[in-house]
Design a protein around this motif. Structure first.
Motif, PDB file in Angstrom:
ATOM      1  N   ILE A 246       0.866  -1.263  -0.014  1.00  0.00           N
ATOM      2  CA  ILE A 246      -0.413   0.084  -0.307  1.00  0.00           C
ATOM      3  C   ILE A 246       1.238   1.127  -0.146  1.00  0.00           C
ATOM      4  CG2 ILE A 246      -1.838   1.499   1.504  1.00  0.00           C
ATOM      5  CD1 ILE A 246      -1.884  -1.119   2.342  1.00  0.00           C
ATOM      6  N   ASP A 248       0.223   5.226   0.740  1.00  0.00           N
ATOM      7  CA  ASP A 248       0.057   6.382   0.961  1.00  0.00           C
ATOM      8  C   ASP A 248       0.865   7.691   0.505  1.00  0.00           C
ATOM      9  OD1 ASP A 248      -1.797   7.152   3.369  1.00  0.00           O
ATOM     10  OD2 ASP A 248      -0.290   8.494   4.338  1.00  0.00           O
ATOM     11  N   SER A 322      -1.015  -1.068  -3.648  1.00  0.00           N
ATOM     12  CA  SER A 322      -2.442  -0.114  -4.156  1.00  0.00           C
ATOM     13  C   SER A 322      -2.608   1.563  -3.563  1.00  0.00           C
ATOM     14  CB  SER A 322      -3.342  -1.102  -3.249  1.00  0.00           C
ATOM     15  OG  SER A 322      -4.591  -0.423  -2.637  1.00  0.00           O
ATOM     16  N   GLU A 323      -2.494   1.866  -4.141  1.00  0.00           N
ATOM     17  CA  GLU A 323      -3.335   3.479  -3.236  1.00  0.00           C
ATOM     18  C   GLU A 323      -3.681   3.138  -2.314  1.00  0.00           C
ATOM     19  OE1 GLU A 323      -6.165   5.655  -5.445  1.00  0.00           O
ATOM     20  OE2 GLU A 323      -4.507   6.001  -7.337  1.00  0.00           O
ATOM     21  N   SER A 324      -3.700   3.741  -1.298  1.00  0.00           N
ATOM     22  CA  SER A 324      -4.802   4.201   0.747  1.00  0.00           C
ATOM     23  C   SER A 324      -5.659   4.932   0.001  1.00  0.00           C
ATOM     24  CB  SER A 324      -3.669   4.767   1.707  1.00  0.00           C
ATOM     25  OG  SER A 324      -4.155   5.112   2.924  1.00  0.00           O
ATOM     26  N   THR A 327      -9.392   6.610   5.856  1.00  0.00           N
ATOM     27  CA  THR A 327     -10.148   5.888   7.023  1.00  0.00           C
ATOM     28  C   THR A 327     -11.491   6.929   7.889  1.00  0.00           C
ATOM     29  OG1 THR A 327      -8.661   6.833   8.804  1.00  0.00           O
ATOM     30  CG2 THR A 327      -8.263   5.262   7.258  1.00  0.00           C
ATOM     31  N   MET A 335      -9.492  -0.035   4.352  1.00  0.00           N
ATOM     32  CA  MET A 335      -7.858   0.172   4.329  1.00  0.00           C
ATOM     33  C   MET A 335      -7.848  -1.497   5.709  1.00  0.00           C
ATOM     34  SD  MET A 335      -6.111   1.941   3.856  1.00  0.00           S
ATOM     35  CE  MET A 335      -4.541   2.091   4.025  1.00  0.00           C
ATOM     36  N   LEU A 339      -4.700  -3.762   4.994  1.00  0.00           N
ATOM     37  CA  LEU A 339      -3.499  -3.914   5.624  1.00  0.00           C
ATOM     38  C   LEU A 339      -3.412  -5.467   6.204  1.00  0.00           C
ATOM     39  CD1 LEU A 339      -4.313  -0.432   7.490  1.00  0.00           C
ATOM     40  CD2 LEU A 339      -2.278  -0.947   6.379  1.00  0.00           C
ATOM     41  N   HIS A 344       0.977  -5.625   6.452  1.00  0.00           N
ATOM     42  CA  HIS A 344       0.854  -4.493   7.310  1.00  0.00           C
ATOM     43  C   HIS A 344       2.042  -4.148   6.071  1.00  0.00           C
ATOM     44  CE1 HIS A 344      -1.752  -4.323  10.475  1.00  0.00           C
ATOM     45  NE2 HIS A 344      -2.343  -5.632   9.974  1.00  0.00           N
ATOM     46  N   ILE A 346       3.329  -1.396   4.226  1.00  0.00           N
ATOM     47  CA  ILE A 346       2.378   0.072   3.632  1.00  0.00           C
ATOM     48  C   ILE A 346       4.274   1.540   3.402  1.00  0.00           C
ATOM     49  CG2 ILE A 346       1.979   1.110   5.772  1.00  0.00           C
ATOM     50  CD1 ILE A 346      -0.536   2.839   4.432  1.00  0.00           C
ATOM     51  N   TYR A 348       4.630   5.350   3.857  1.00  0.00           N
ATOM     52  CA  TYR A 348       4.586   6.699   3.656  1.00  0.00           C
ATOM     53  C   TYR A 348       5.078   7.420   3.155  1.00  0.00           C
ATOM     54  CZ  TYR A 348       1.571   4.235   7.466  1.00  0.00           C
ATOM     55  OH  TYR A 348       0.619   3.444   7.901  1.00  0.00           O
TER      56      TYR A 348
END
Length: 350
Positions: A246, A248, A322-324, A327, A335, A339, A344, A346, A348
């Motif tokens: 993911i 973000d 994947s795009e985030s 939430t 999400m 995750l 998990h 991801i 950032y």
């Protein structure tokens, strides 16, 4: 074992076929069936042997609790010690529907069904075929999602048979599901109700009924080393065969980062995939790029997510980005599932 597939239309319930399915449950067998969330793998919730068969068919850890599905509110009292006033309010507002509540179990429910816990997770689905099937099966059907453990939950019968053919007696094919993500789970055994798994019924919707609802602090985090309090909390779930990451951050930076990684991975021989949205998907250079819908209505993302993950498997994609997603509201449920599917993992981008 030969797995029989029967087709049932929700608007024209074939009682005779569902009675046959119910007899399989009463005899200790397993039947996969549609609900409004995902397909469930059903067995007799009050028969410990049936619950053991569910764990075996799925390859599911036996400490991961099963959800007991009921079709009448009056049946709840038999399987729980007490029904708090707050639970009655939630049931009035959201049952039948995509809400699971956790209670202290009665002696009628074996520990094989509850993953060894003294609590039991219960829900009443709104899908007409599911309700009729549960009634024909005796009223208490234990059912996790109808997939091999760890795989994306099935939203159509095709993926049920792909995972479980030869392991169960019957699949009820009711077509595609409406929601596409598992139910919200709320623990009613605490003084203040606690959301353990986000879903279609959001925190805001629950608070409109109860005034105040807490969220479990581990709901969006990795739960390694802790015993699961509810279905789907501990183990890696919903995962495609390829690796999923993911990303973000701000939209342009996310697009640039993913495309850079796609180019690199393609040079290494990977078949690449991307999960984006209607407004971004055309910008990506992956081998297989799929839009999960619109950010203006993340219910579309919820409905499409598992289908997309399954299709990546069908197309032998080995590296997925994947795009985030936001939430807030049902985006939190999206999400949560992403995750877990990504283990998990991801990135950032600041």
């Amino acid at each position: 074992m030969e797995t029989r597939v029967i087709q049932v239309e929700e608007q024209h319930i074939q009682t005779g076929l569902l009675r046959q399915a119910g007899e399989i449950i009463k005899a200790g067998g397993l039947v996969a069936f549609p609900t409004e969330t995902v397909y469930g793998l059903g067995g007799d919730a009050l028969n410990p042997d049936s619950s053991r068969k569910i764990y075996e068919a799925k390859g599911r850890p036996s400490d991961n609790p099963l959800i007991v599905h009921i079709c009448r509110m009056e049946d709840l009292a038999y399987i729980v010690e007490e029904i708090p006033e707050a639970a009655l309010k939630l049931a009035e507002a959201f049952w039948p529907g995509p809400l699971t509540m956790i209670f202290h179990k009665s002696a009628a429910v074996p520990h094989e069904t509850t993953g060894g816990l003294d609590t039991v997770a219960v829900r009443m689905p709104s899908h007409k075929t599911a309700l009729s099937f549960i009634r024909e099966a005796g009223g208490y059907v234990a059912a996790p999602s109808a997939n091999r453990s760890g795989r994306p939950s099935p939203t159509c019968a095709k993926y049920v048979t792909e995972d479980l053919a030869g392991r169960i007696e019957m699949v009820i094919d009711g077509g595609g599901v409406e929601i596409g993500l598992e139910s919200t789970i709320v623990d009613m055994t605490e003084e203040d109700p606690v959301i353990l798994r986000p879903g279609y019924i959001t925190k805001e919707m629950l608070e409109s009924v109860l005034g105040s609802v807490r969220e479990d602090r581990t709901m969006m985090s990795d739960l390694n080393g802790q015993a699961p309090r509810a279905p789907g909390m501990k183990y890696r779930h919903y995962a495609p065969k390829g690796s999923l990451t993911i990303v973000d951050g701000e939209e342009e930076r996310v697009t640039a980062y993913i495309n850079e990684r796609l180019d690199c991975l393609k040079r290494e021989g990977h078949k690449t995939g991307v999960i984006g949205t209607d407004t971004t998907i055309a910008r990506y250079r992956g081998d297989v790029c799929k839009s999960a819908g619109s950010r203006d209505d993340e219910r579309t993302v919820a409905r499409e997510l598992y289908r997309i993950l399954r299709e990546f498997d069908d197309e032998e994609v080995t590296a997925i980005f994947s795009e985030s997603f936001d939430t807030a509201g049902i985006g939190q449920a999206v999400m949560n599932r992403l995750l877990k599917a990504a283990g998990h993992r991801i990135v950032y981008l600041q």
